[in-house]
Design a protein around this motif. Structure first.
Motif, PDB file in Angstrom:
ATOM      1  N   THR A  28      28.763  63.093  30.320  1.00  0.00           N
ATOM      2  CA  THR A  28      27.784  63.518  31.339  1.00  0.00           C
ATOM      3  C   THR A  28      27.605  65.033  31.372  1.00  0.00           C
ATOM      4  O   THR A  28      26.652  65.522  31.995  1.00  0.00           O
ATOM      5  CB  THR A  28      28.211  63.064  32.752  1.00  0.00           C
ATOM      6  OG1 THR A  28      29.438  63.712  33.122  1.00  0.00           O
ATOM      7  CG2 THR A  28      28.378  61.561  32.828  1.00  0.00           C
ATOM      8  N   GLY A  31      24.129  66.623  30.565  1.00  0.00           N
ATOM      9  CA  GLY A  31      23.168  66.386  31.638  1.00  0.00           C
ATOM     10  C   GLY A  31      23.446  67.263  32.846  1.00  0.00           C
ATOM     11  O   GLY A  31      22.514  67.794  33.467  1.00  0.00           O
ATOM     12  N   LEU A  84      28.041  60.226  39.054  1.00  0.00           N
ATOM     13  CA  LEU A  84      26.754  59.522  38.913  1.00  0.00           C
ATOM     14  C   LEU A  84      25.994  59.479  40.229  1.00  0.00           C
ATOM     15  O   LEU A  84      24.764  59.631  40.250  1.00  0.00           O
ATOM     16  CB  LEU A  84      27.007  58.099  38.394  1.00  0.00           C
ATOM     17  CG  LEU A  84      27.609  58.004  36.991  1.00  0.00           C
ATOM     18  CD1 LEU A  84      27.895  56.555  36.620  1.00  0.00           C
ATOM     19  CD2 LEU A  84      26.681  58.640  35.957  1.00  0.00           C
ATOM     20  N   LEU A  87      24.595  63.042  40.916  1.00  0.00           N
ATOM     21  CA  LEU A  87      23.437  63.333  40.063  1.00  0.00           C
ATOM     22  C   LEU A  87      22.188  62.588  40.525  1.00  0.00           C
ATOM     23  O   LEU A  87      21.070  62.998  40.206  1.00  0.00           O
ATOM     24  CB  LEU A  87      23.750  62.942  38.615  1.00  0.00           C
ATOM     25  CG  LEU A  87      24.710  63.861  37.856  1.00  0.00           C
ATOM     26  CD1 LEU A  87      25.146  63.202  36.548  1.00  0.00           C
ATOM     27  CD2 LEU A  87      24.071  65.212  37.570  1.00  0.00           C
ATOM     28  N   PHE A 228      20.971  63.449  28.742  1.00  0.00           N
ATOM     29  CA  PHE A 228      21.719  62.208  28.984  1.00  0.00           C
ATOM     30  C   PHE A 228      21.630  61.277  27.777  1.00  0.00           C
ATOM     31  O   PHE A 228      22.572  60.530  27.493  1.00  0.00           O
ATOM     32  CB  PHE A 228      21.198  61.511  30.236  1.00  0.00           C
ATOM     33  CG  PHE A 228      21.659  62.154  31.508  1.00  0.00           C
ATOM     34  CD1 PHE A 228      22.985  62.080  31.888  1.00  0.00           C
ATOM     35  CD2 PHE A 228      20.779  62.858  32.313  1.00  0.00           C
ATOM     36  CE1 PHE A 228      23.431  62.688  33.057  1.00  0.00           C
ATOM     37  CE2 PHE A 228      21.206  63.465  33.482  1.00  0.00           C
ATOM     38  CZ  PHE A 228      22.538  63.379  33.849  1.00  0.00           C
ATOM     39  N   GLY A 231      24.289  62.444  25.486  1.00  0.00           N
ATOM     40  CA  GLY A 231      25.585  61.953  25.960  1.00  0.00           C
ATOM     41  C   GLY A 231      25.775  60.480  25.664  1.00  0.00           C
ATOM     42  O   GLY A 231      26.878  60.039  25.322  1.00  0.00           O
ATOM     43  N   SER A 279      15.352  58.801  36.169  1.00  0.00           N
ATOM     44  CA  SER A 279      16.756  58.682  35.738  1.00  0.00           C
ATOM     45  C   SER A 279      16.912  57.640  34.647  1.00  0.00           C
ATOM     46  O   SER A 279      17.956  56.989  34.546  1.00  0.00           O
ATOM     47  CB  SER A 279      17.624  58.301  36.944  1.00  0.00           C
ATOM     48  OG  SER A 279      17.487  59.231  37.980  1.00  0.00           O
ATOM     49  N   MET A 282      19.874  58.191  32.052  1.00  0.00           N
ATOM     50  CA  MET A 282      21.181  58.071  32.713  1.00  0.00           C
ATOM     51  C   MET A 282      21.440  56.609  33.067  1.00  0.00           C
ATOM     52  O   MET A 282      22.562  56.105  32.926  1.00  0.00           O
ATOM     53  CB  MET A 282      21.225  58.941  33.967  1.00  0.00           C
ATOM     54  CG  MET A 282      22.597  58.982  34.620  1.00  0.00           C
ATOM     55  SD  MET A 282      22.736  60.182  35.956  1.00  0.00           S
ATOM     56  CE  MET A 282      21.876  59.324  37.286  1.00  0.00           C
ATOM     57  N   PHE A 286      24.595  55.246  31.041  1.00  0.00           N
ATOM     58  CA  PHE A 286      25.775  55.509  31.865  1.00  0.00           C
ATOM     59  C   PHE A 286      25.982  54.501  32.989  1.00  0.00           C
ATOM     60  O   PHE A 286      27.090  54.389  33.492  1.00  0.00           O
ATOM     61  CB  PHE A 286      25.683  56.931  32.470  1.00  0.00           C
ATOM     62  CG  PHE A 286      25.832  58.018  31.455  1.00  0.00           C
ATOM     63  CD1 PHE A 286      27.084  58.531  31.143  1.00  0.00           C
ATOM     64  CD2 PHE A 286      24.723  58.520  30.790  1.00  0.00           C
ATOM     65  CE1 PHE A 286      27.222  59.527  30.195  1.00  0.00           C
ATOM     66  CE2 PHE A 286      24.856  59.520  29.838  1.00  0.00           C
ATOM     67  CZ  PHE A 286      26.105  60.020  29.539  1.00  0.00           C
TER      68      PHE A 286
END
Length: 353
Positions: A28, A31, A84, A87, A228, A231, A279, A282, A286
């Motif tokens: 992360t 990001g 998370l 964010l 992201f 990542g 998002s 992400m 994630f």
């Protein structure tokens, strides 16, 4: 300590839960850095508040349950949940929003189900969804993320004052004032702006049509999603997450957006652009890949990811939440037991029905 076995070149490598969580936290960082570059210290404050409150709530509940703190507390899952959640929040949200969200994420969505490994829904998105329903005005205040010129008018002291020392009534008045100063409509993300514009509700930008030359306006959102995405690639290389979930997630969303763009014409955003707004990345790499709340079978993970992509398109086009990531993932989480039931592989040599 929970362990997970990962197959690499016919060799099974054992990774502990805290090792997996640490690698996810590490992924992360790109990001977080890009968001810090654009959104200043405010995004770090939200992350810090969410992480600290998540750790404290986890500690308190584990003490009440008389659990081994070393086994459960040091798996770093609460830290990842806090990151998370932080964010996902509007950057100038009042300080208590992070704490309330962390309470629902850790206590309600995770510990009340028995802790890590037993929860049905993704904790971070559960907390975010509760906040979105309970405090819709606060949770749709994305004026500063959309208008960086407005954000650059504030220094560190201003941001700290807004987050920590403004009561709710004054906060609404202040946000209304800033909204009037902004040339943008003040809802969530470019997705909401485009959605409303295409329904001709807003009159001051009726001539505005999203096209490739407008990318500069939302360049920071696209770069954030690319960070992201990078990542997520790191997690795929390390075999921490399964490629089936993010691939089916993004592919189904792209197909739905393409049909919408070329045929139904609900939203006039080029399909590939939609993958890099809000998002989306992400959520794909994630959150949807949470090993606890996703399907355990190979075909099930493809179905699970496809469900999320389709739900996102439906909610973005017909619903009231333009980003739609959290509610789509939670809806898909709810059907995981059914997906697993019908996608269990047959045991070799066993007679099929």
């Amino acid at each position: 300590m929970d362990y997970r076995y990962i197959k690499i070149n016919d060799i099974y490598i054992c990774r502990s839960t805290n090792n997996i969580m640490l690698l996810a936290i590490l992924a992360t960082i790109p990001g977080v850095i890009i968001e810090f570059y654009y959104f200043k210290i405010a995004v770090l404050i939200q992350i810090f508040l969410s992480v600290i409150s998540s750790i404290i709530f986890e500690f308190i509940f584990l003490k009440l349950r008389k659990k081994n703190l070393y086994t459960f507390f040091l798996d770093y899952s609460s830290v990842l949940t806090g990151i998370l959640l932080g964010l996902s929040l509007p950057i100038l949200s009042p300080w208590w929003i992070s704490i309330v969200g962390s309470f629902f994420s850790i206590i309600v969505a995770k510990q009340l189900y028995g802790g890590l490994g037993n929860n049905i829904f993704n904790p971070a998105m559960s907390g975010y969804a509760i906040l979105s329903i309970s405090f819709p005005i606060l949770m749709t205040n994305w004026s500063f993320q959309n208008n960086l010129a407005l954000l650059n008018m504030l220094n560190v002291s201003d941001m700290m004052s807004i987050i920590f020392f403004t009561d709710l009534e004054d906060y609404y008045k202040m946000m209304s004032k800033f909204s009037e100063m902004s040339n943008f409509i003040t809802q969530s993300t470019p997705l909401e702006q485009m959605r409303i514009q295409n329904r001709s509700i807003v009159t001051n930008i009726t001539s505005f049509i999203f096209s490739l030359e407008n990318i500069d306006i939302y360049r920071h959102w696209i770069l954030i999603n690319f960070s992201f995405f990078s990542g997520g690639i790191f997690l795929l290389i390390k075999k921490i997450i399964c490629w089936r979930v993010p691939f089916s997630f993004l592919f189904s969303l792209f197909i739905c957006c393409s049909l919408d763009f070329f045929y139904f014409k609900h939203i006039n955003i080029f399909p590939l652009i939609q993958l890099f707004l809000g998002s989306t990345m992400m959520g794909a790499f994630f959150i949807a890949t949470d090993p606890v709340t996703t399907s355990i079978t190979k075909i099930g993970r493809i179905i699970f990811g496809s469900f999320i992509g389709i739900f996102i398109w439906i909610i973005r086009v017909f619903g009231g939440y333009p980003d739609a990531i959290s509610f789509s993932i939670l809806l898909a989480n709810s059907v995981v037991p059914l997906i697993d039931y019908y996608t269990q592989p047959y045991i070799y040599g066993k007679k099929t029905k």
